[in-house]
Design an enzyme around this catalytic site. Structure first.
Site, PDB file in Angstrom:
ATOM      1  N   GLU A  20      41.111  45.322  41.356  1.00  0.00           N
ATOM      2  CA  GLU A  20      41.794  45.012  40.088  1.00  0.00           C
ATOM      3  C   GLU A  20      40.883  44.212  39.158  1.00  0.00           C
ATOM      4  OE1 GLU A  20      44.309  44.055  37.006  1.00  0.00           O
ATOM      5  OE2 GLU A  20      43.296  42.523  38.194  1.00  0.00           O
TER       6      GLU A  20
ATOM      7  N   THR B  43      50.489  48.365  35.738  1.00  0.00           N
ATOM      8  CA  THR B  43      50.886  47.093  36.334  1.00  0.00           C
ATOM      9  C   THR B  43      52.303  46.716  35.912  1.00  0.00           C
ATOM     10  OG1 THR B  43      48.605  46.358  36.258  1.00  0.00           O
ATOM     11  CG2 THR B  43      50.262  44.645  36.473  1.00  0.00           C
TER      12      THR B  43
ATOM     13  N   CYS C 271      51.286  40.659  30.898  1.00  0.00           N
ATOM     14  CA  CYS C 271      50.288  40.543  29.833  1.00  0.00           C
ATOM     15  C   CYS C 271      50.005  41.876  29.142  1.00  0.00           C
ATOM     16  CB  CYS C 271      48.991  39.994  30.404  1.00  0.00           C
ATOM     17  SG  CYS C 271      49.249  38.798  31.700  1.00  0.00           S
TER      18      CYS C 271
ATOM     19  N   CYS D 115      44.219  34.209  34.006  1.00  0.00           N
ATOM     20  CA  CYS D 115      44.969  34.470  35.253  1.00  0.00           C
ATOM     21  C   CYS D 115      44.069  34.391  36.478  1.00  0.00           C
ATOM     22  CB  CYS D 115      45.694  35.807  35.183  1.00  0.00           C
ATOM     23  SG  CYS D 115      44.642  37.269  35.242  1.00  0.00           S
TER      24      CYS D 115
ATOM     25  N   GLU E 291      51.049  48.364  41.019  1.00  0.00           N
ATOM     26  CA  GLU E 291      50.697  49.385  40.029  1.00  0.00           C
ATOM     27  C   GLU E 291      51.404  50.705  40.339  1.00  0.00           C
ATOM     28  OE1 GLU E 291      48.347  47.019  40.828  1.00  0.00           O
ATOM     29  OE2 GLU E 291      48.290  46.273  38.771  1.00  0.00           O
TER      30      GLU E 291
ATOM     31  N   TYR F 265      41.622  37.629  31.393  1.00  0.00           N
ATOM     32  CA  TYR F 265      41.143  37.602  32.777  1.00  0.00           C
ATOM     33  C   TYR F 265      40.474  36.288  33.170  1.00  0.00           C
ATOM     34  CZ  TYR F 265      42.542  42.219  34.230  1.00  0.00           C
ATOM     35  OH  TYR F 265      43.298  43.295  34.622  1.00  0.00           O
TER      36      TYR F 265
ATOM     37  N   CYS G 228      49.283  38.443  40.436  1.00  0.00           N
ATOM     38  CA  CYS G 228      49.451  38.953  39.075  1.00  0.00           C
ATOM     39  C   CYS G 228      50.928  38.922  38.721  1.00  0.00           C
ATOM     40  CB  CYS G 228      48.908  40.384  39.020  1.00  0.00           C
ATOM     41  SG  CYS G 228      49.398  41.294  37.551  1.00  0.00           S
TER      42      CYS G 228
ATOM     43  N   HIS H 176      43.349  42.146  26.023  1.00  0.00           N
ATOM     44  CA  HIS H 176      43.595  42.149  27.474  1.00  0.00           C
ATOM     45  C   HIS H 176      42.422  41.522  28.236  1.00  0.00           C
ATOM     46  CE1 HIS H 176      46.152  43.108  30.721  1.00  0.00           C
ATOM     47  NE2 HIS H 176      45.357  44.000  31.277  1.00  0.00           N
TER      48      HIS H 176
HETATM   49 FE1  SF4 Z   1      48.054  40.590  35.892  1.00  0.00          FE
HETATM   50 FE2  SF4 Z   1      46.084  39.056  34.951  1.00  0.00          FE
HETATM   51 FE3  SF4 Z   1      46.446  41.578  34.056  1.00  0.00          FE
HETATM   52 FE4  SF4 Z   1      48.169  39.581  33.439  1.00  0.00          FE
HETATM   53  S1  SF4 Z   1      46.014  39.779  32.820  1.00  0.00           S
HETATM   54  S2  SF4 Z   1      48.701  41.675  34.022  1.00  0.00           S
HETATM   55  S3  SF4 Z   1      48.208  38.434  35.367  1.00  0.00           S
HETATM   56  S4  SF4 Z   1      45.848  40.960  36.134  1.00  0.00           S
HETATM   57 FE    FE Z   2      45.469  44.163  34.978  1.00  0.00          FE
END
Ligand code: SF4
Ligand code: FE
Length: 482
Positions: A444, A190, A103, A300, A258, A297, A99, A293
């Site tokens: 996560e 995060t 984001c 990433c 985190e 997913y 990660c 958000h």
């Molecule tokens: Fe991390 Fe993916 Fe969340 Fe971006 S969207 S903060 S890369 S887990």
């Molecule tokens: Fe996240």
């Protein structure tokens, strides 16, 4: 100021003085500390790969200044922007296997951009102007902003105003002509310890009684009264041992790093406040943020899956089973699952639409479907990885044993598979797969961007069951009910 490079980002963090705690001690320098260094590295890659080239997916043209800015600080101006975001996230996931944390801040900025516009439209307030000024400051200085949403929430059956302890949701405890004073906490943040700024926003829809809890604002991470407690991760003590092999992905880690963020009577100047008391806008704000958000997913996680699938294919080669039909089937299944997630993220982006403020947002239904799929598919991909990689991922001896003079030669003899591949390569791969499919990394995928039930609620709200029933009635020849 132009875009920062990775070194400038690290230097800028060193100039900040956030109060960060881990394992009962203060962390003085998050850039160098072994627990936080991998997360700094992952975020630093987003700076390293950004260049002022319009074809680079990591940059965009600011609608505020016309300058080239990080896409992590960009308000989406078109469907193309939404699509570029997903492609950027996949690329970064595939380069880090982890990660890269930026984001949440991006999604918080986009959600607030729209909602501050709506509040000002209704009440004649200045929140949108405050947000635009703050955004311009972030863009001009190429800063990393954490987005802080999740409150501790105490007894989930009670709203903020009826909790035993009012601080269980972040709230305004004092107001003056200069600004507000806030107390409370945000959880699971995060990238918080290696950001420059924090944007806090409410965690759920609120009512008139919860007015003091309906608050959104931005602060530097080292503002007086803010402290961070860095969360433990699966096998994090391997970082403290300094063992590269045992960490699996020593450069970037497995998740985002985190932290629990504590606010103890923190002053927020009024020009950094984006919402204070307009409780009826908390619901739309949460929905916009969550959809934005959840879009991420399938970007990433697909990039991360690219690395994991590659690791499993390589492991099969090293073990001499790459041509076995059941292995190929499992690899195809992993690819199919990963690409399905990517399809979902792209679909919700292509189906995005313009909001009242002029910014673009994803299709809410499809974004929620994306994230709900992640809560299942990433686990299934991990299960297949365990299947292909074999039991060794749970029993591999340590790097110290591998390198010990007494026992090391025997380990290298017995832990080797194919004769032309050293045992160390196999062990490195084992550790990479172990880290990417274990505890913290999987959780996560379940709870990041909201727990699966939150997506189900949104899917039910969006799916217009009544219209579907009408379709069925029509074709079945069933008249309207009286
Ligand atoms: Fe991390 Fe993916 Fe969340 Fe971006 S969207 S903060 S890369 S887990
Ligand atoms: Fe996240």
């Amino acid at each position: 100021m132009a875009l920062m490079d990775a070194q400038a980002y690290r230097n800028s963090l060193k100039r900040l003085r956030p109060r960060v705690y881990a394992l009962g001690e203060a962390i003085e320098d998050v850039v160098e500390h072994p627990l936080t260094r991998p997360h700094v590295n992952a975020a630093a890659l987003t700076y390293e790969l950004a260049s002022p080239d319009p074809r680079n997916p990591l940059v965009a043209t600011s609608h505020l200044s016309g300058s080239c800015v990080s896409r992590f600080l960009h308000i989406h101006q078109s469907r193309d922007d939404l699509v570029h975001k997903v492609k950027m996230l996949r690329m970064l996931g595939s380069q880090t296997g982890s990660c890269f944390q930026r984001c949440v801040g991006l999604d918080a900025l986009n959600a607030l951009y729209e909602v501050t516009w709506r509040i000002d439209d209704k009440y004649g307030t200045q929140y949108h102007e405050n947000l635009r000024r703050h955004l311009r400051y972030l863009q001009d200085n190429d800063l990393m902003s954490d987005g802080a949403m999740t409150d501790p929430k105490g007894d989930r059956s009670l709203p903020p105003s009826r909790q035993d302890d009012p601080d269980l949701f972040l709230r305004v405890v004092e107001r003056s002509s200069d600004g507000i004073v806030v107390s409370g906490a945000k959880m699971h943040q995060t990238g918080a310890v290696n950001s420059h700024e924090i944007i806090a926003l409410p965690t759920q829809a609120m009512t008139a009684e919860d007015r003091d809890w309906a608050v959104a604002f931005a602060l530097p991470v080292d503002a007086p009264g803010i402290s961070f407690v860095f969360g433990r991760q699966t096998n994090d003590s391997r970082r403290l041992e300094g063992s590269d092999i045992d960490q699996g992905n020593p450069l970037y880690g497995q998740v985002g790093g985190e932290a629990l963020v504590l606010f103890d009577r923190v002053f927020v100047p009024k020009e950094r406040v984006f919402l204070d008391g307009q409780w009826e806008f908390t619901g739309p704000l949460v929905e916009l943020f969550a959809a934005s958000h959840r879009q991420n997913y399938g970007g990433c996680k697909t990039g991360v899956a690219d690395v994991l699938i590659g690791a499993c294919a390589l492991m099969a080669e090293i073990n001499g089973v790459a041509k076995a039909s059941h292995i190929r089937d499992k690899l195809v299944e992993m690819v199919h699952l990963a690409e399905t997630l990517y399809c979902c993220s792209l679909a919700c982006s292509y189906e995005g639409s313009r909001l009242q403020s002029g910014a673009f947002n994803v299709d809410v239904m499809l974004a929620n479907v994306t994230k709900l799929n992640v809560t299942r598919f990433v686990y299934e991909i991990a299960r297949l990885a365990h299947d292909i990689a074999g039991g060794l991922i749970a029993t591999t001896p340590s790097e110290k044993d591998l390198k010990s003079e007494s026992i090391g030669p025997l380990l290298r003899k017995y832990l080797r598979a194919r004769a032309d591949v050293p045992a160390e390569d196999r062990i490195r791969l084992t550790r990479l797969i172990e880290g990417m499919t274990g505890g913290t990394a999987l959780v996560e995928s379940m709870h990041g961007a909201g727990s699966p039930q939150a997506q189900r609620v949104m899917i039910l709200r969006q799916c217009n069951l009544a219209a579907k029933i009408r379709l069925a009635r029509k074709l079945a020849g069933i008249g309207a009910q009286r």
